[in-house]
Design a protein around this motif. Structure first.
Motif, PDB file in Angstrom:
ATOM      1  N   UNK A  20       0.870  -1.168   0.000  1.00 31.14           N
ATOM      2  CA  UNK A  20       0.000   0.000   0.000  1.00 31.14           C
ATOM      3  C   UNK A  20       0.911   1.222   0.000  1.00 31.14           C
ATOM      4  N   UNK A  21       1.010   1.889  -1.118  1.00 35.97           N
ATOM      5  CA  UNK A  21       1.899   3.036  -1.263  1.00 35.97           C
ATOM      6  C   UNK A  21       1.172   4.311  -0.891  1.00 35.97           C
ATOM      7  N   UNK A  22       1.941   5.321  -0.438  1.00 35.54           N
ATOM      8  CA  UNK A  22       1.381   6.635  -0.096  1.00 35.54           C
ATOM      9  C   UNK A  22       1.986   7.640  -1.066  1.00 35.54           C
ATOM     10  N   UNK A  96      -7.282   2.804  -5.419  1.00 34.13           N
ATOM     11  CA  UNK A  96      -7.081   3.788  -4.348  1.00 34.13           C
ATOM     12  C   UNK A  96      -7.904   3.382  -3.137  1.00 34.13           C
ATOM     13  N   UNK A  97      -7.258   3.376  -1.956  1.00 30.84           N
ATOM     14  CA  UNK A  97      -7.916   2.955  -0.727  1.00 30.84           C
ATOM     15  C   UNK A  97      -7.740   4.044   0.308  1.00 30.84           C
ATOM     16  N   UNK A  98      -8.850   4.429   0.937  1.00 29.06           N
ATOM     17  CA  UNK A  98      -8.827   5.454   1.986  1.00 29.06           C
ATOM     18  C   UNK A  98      -9.414   4.839   3.245  1.00 29.06           C
ATOM     19  N   UNK A  99      -8.678   4.821   4.372  1.00 28.90           N
ATOM     20  CA  UNK A  99      -9.156   4.161   5.588  1.00 28.90           C
ATOM     21  C   UNK A  99     -10.150   5.003   6.379  1.00 28.90           C
ATOM     22  N   UNK A 108      -4.347   8.661   1.606  1.00 24.66           N
ATOM     23  CA  UNK A 108      -4.797   7.936   0.422  1.00 24.66           C
ATOM     24  C   UNK A 108      -3.724   6.930   0.043  1.00 24.66           C
ATOM     25  N   UNK A 109      -4.097   5.636   0.066  1.00 27.57           N
ATOM     26  CA  UNK A 109      -3.165   4.574  -0.295  1.00 27.57           C
ATOM     27  C   UNK A 109      -3.446   4.098  -1.725  1.00 27.57           C
TER      28      UNK A 109
END
Length: 460
Positions: A20-22, A96-99, A108-109
């Motif tokens: 999971x990159x930032x 794109x993944x946002x926790x 934002x990952x």
């Protein structure tokens, strides 16, 4: 609140297959994903050592995508799609993944799949049950495999060669020693021979002695593809025994003319998938012998048309196993309906009762719609879907698949006010009928409607 993620429960020496990159904030480290199932935790605040689980990422079988599961009590976003607690979604490289429930205040990952360290082609391993790799004549692992046609059963070359020699001496035609179908062709099978050799390498206890192999090779006479011709019957002074008669006469029309037809030594026979009995393969008869939905052979309709009843010498199955759609009836919703989702099956059953109708009434109506070509047949799970009409013969299995297909369209076309109150308020699942969670998560099956088309996933 800014959340920093990390993977938990992972061996540091394991290979990194994703991360999971930032990309928008170089001040934070990427989350490396090493195991096939990784729980991602986040820091509650920059000054706290407390960790909180917010998602679990599971590697999919295709090795280029993953399933993300929300482990937190709040909504997270994956490609702008909201994932509630315990819900799942498919993510791919670049997702794109946002926790959190929105973009403000959360990192934002970007999900990235790492390239394979070894891109060279790999051999595919085929698992074969040892019992399925044995000759039915000698009951040992195949040696110099040959395949008989059209039944496609497999034997040792030496075993079948001796069977062939004796059959041609004593009988008009050669029957398969496993299913009693008439053999018209036999040839060596190099692919299965390689499998047999691999089995023997893996388990040396299954090997024959050198004496046995030499003895078997001495009988082998099939060196290339061989068309099996009918042999000559020898004159016998004694009366044939009942066993010999049954061996020589695979079906009732062998040796006896019935309905204007009698089998000869060139007649190819079909084996019924329901009862195991034999019938002649006839292309010039109006009576169907194969199910259009699965292409398997069934003898019930053929022998019914010939007015042949069940006998002790020849198995003949019931006509109920294979008959036209229009002559069938249905009293229960099939297990396959709605992708085996029991919750949706119950909803459909309640809808039919609320309408004051029976399942048979509904299916009669929708079979008529099918017959009039008012239904899109793209997803019909049957072979030759465009050929099927109300008069088409189907086996029991294919009939249940057809009913399940029609029940989907019945539900799709139903106004919401016909649904039970708890079902009418549900939102559609993003993955619709292709959702995998609906099969093992009853709570998810109740919460979302799955009788709908996918809006996400591979089936969109």
């Amino acid at each position: 609140m800014v959340e920093v993620g990390e993977g938990s429960g992972v061996k540091p020496t394991a290979e990194i297959w994703a991360k999971l990159a930032v990309p928008l904030d170089p001040g934070y480290s990427d989350i490396e994903i090493r195991s096939d199932e990784t729980v991602v935790c986040s820091e509650v605040s920059s000054s706290s050592v407390e960790k909180r689980e917010w998602c679990k990422i599971s590697r999919n079988l295709d090795l280029v995508s993953a399933t993300i599961r929300n482990e937190s009590s709040y909504t997270i976003l994956a490609d702008d799609a909201a994932i509630q607690n315990e819900e799942t979604a498919i993510i791919k490289c670049g997702s794109e993944i946002i926790p959190g429930p929105d973009r403000e205040g959360y990192l934002s990952y970007r999900f990235e799949v790492m390239p394979f360290p070894d891109s060279s082609p790999k051999q595919i391993k085929i698992c074969v049950d040892v019992e399925h790799a044995k000759c039915s004549i000698c009951l040992s692992i195949w040696h110099d495999v040959v395949t008989a046609a059209p039944c496609l059963h497999n034997f040792c070359n030496g075993c079948f060669s001796e069977w062939l020699r004796r059959s041609q001496e004593k009988h008009v035609c050669v029957l398969c020693p496993q299913c009693r179908a008439v053999v018209q062709f036999v040839g060596r099978n190099h692919f299965l021979q390689n499998i047999a050799e691999n089995i023997l390498q893996a388990d040396s206890s299954l090997k024959r002695s050198n004496e046995e192999v030499a003895h078997l090779d001495s009988y082998a006479s099939i060196q290339s593809n061989l068309v099996v011709k009918a042999g000559k019957r020898q004159t016998r002074k004694r009366i044939h025994s009942l066993v010999e008669e049954e061996t020589e006469l695979p079906c009732p029309q062998c040796g006896t003319e019935i309905g204007g037809f009698r089998c000869n030594h060139d007649t190819v026979h079909l084996q019924c998938q329901a009862c195991g009995g034999m019938m002649p393969s006839r292309v010039n008869t109006f009576v169907p012998q194969h199910c259009v939905g699965c292409d398997r052979a069934f003898c019930g309709a053929y022998w019914h048309a010939q007015r042949v009843s069940v006998s002790d010498s020849h198995p003949i199955c019931s006509r109920e196993n294979f008959k036209p759609i229009s002559e069938r009836s249905i009293s229960r919703i099939p297990f396959l309906a709605h992708e085996k989702n029991r919750v949706e099956q119950d909803v459909t059953e309640k809808c039919i009762r609320r309408m004051g109708r029976t399942l048979q009434d509904v299916m009669t109506e929708w079979i008529a719609k099918l017959n009039n070509r008012e239904i899109d047949r793209t997803r019909m799970p049957l072979n030759h879907a465009e050929m099927i009409t109300a008069e088409t013969h189907l086996c029991n299995d294919c009939y249940e698949k057809l009913i399940s297909f029609l029940l989907y369209w019945f539900r799709i076309s139903m106004p919401k006010h016909f649904l039970p109150p708890d079902a009418s308020k549900r939102e559609n699942c993003w993955y619709g009928y292709s959702c995998r969670t609906q099969h093992h998560n009853v709570e998810h099956a109740r919460k979302r409607n799955h009788v709908c088309r996918p809006t996400q996933g591979n089936n969109v």
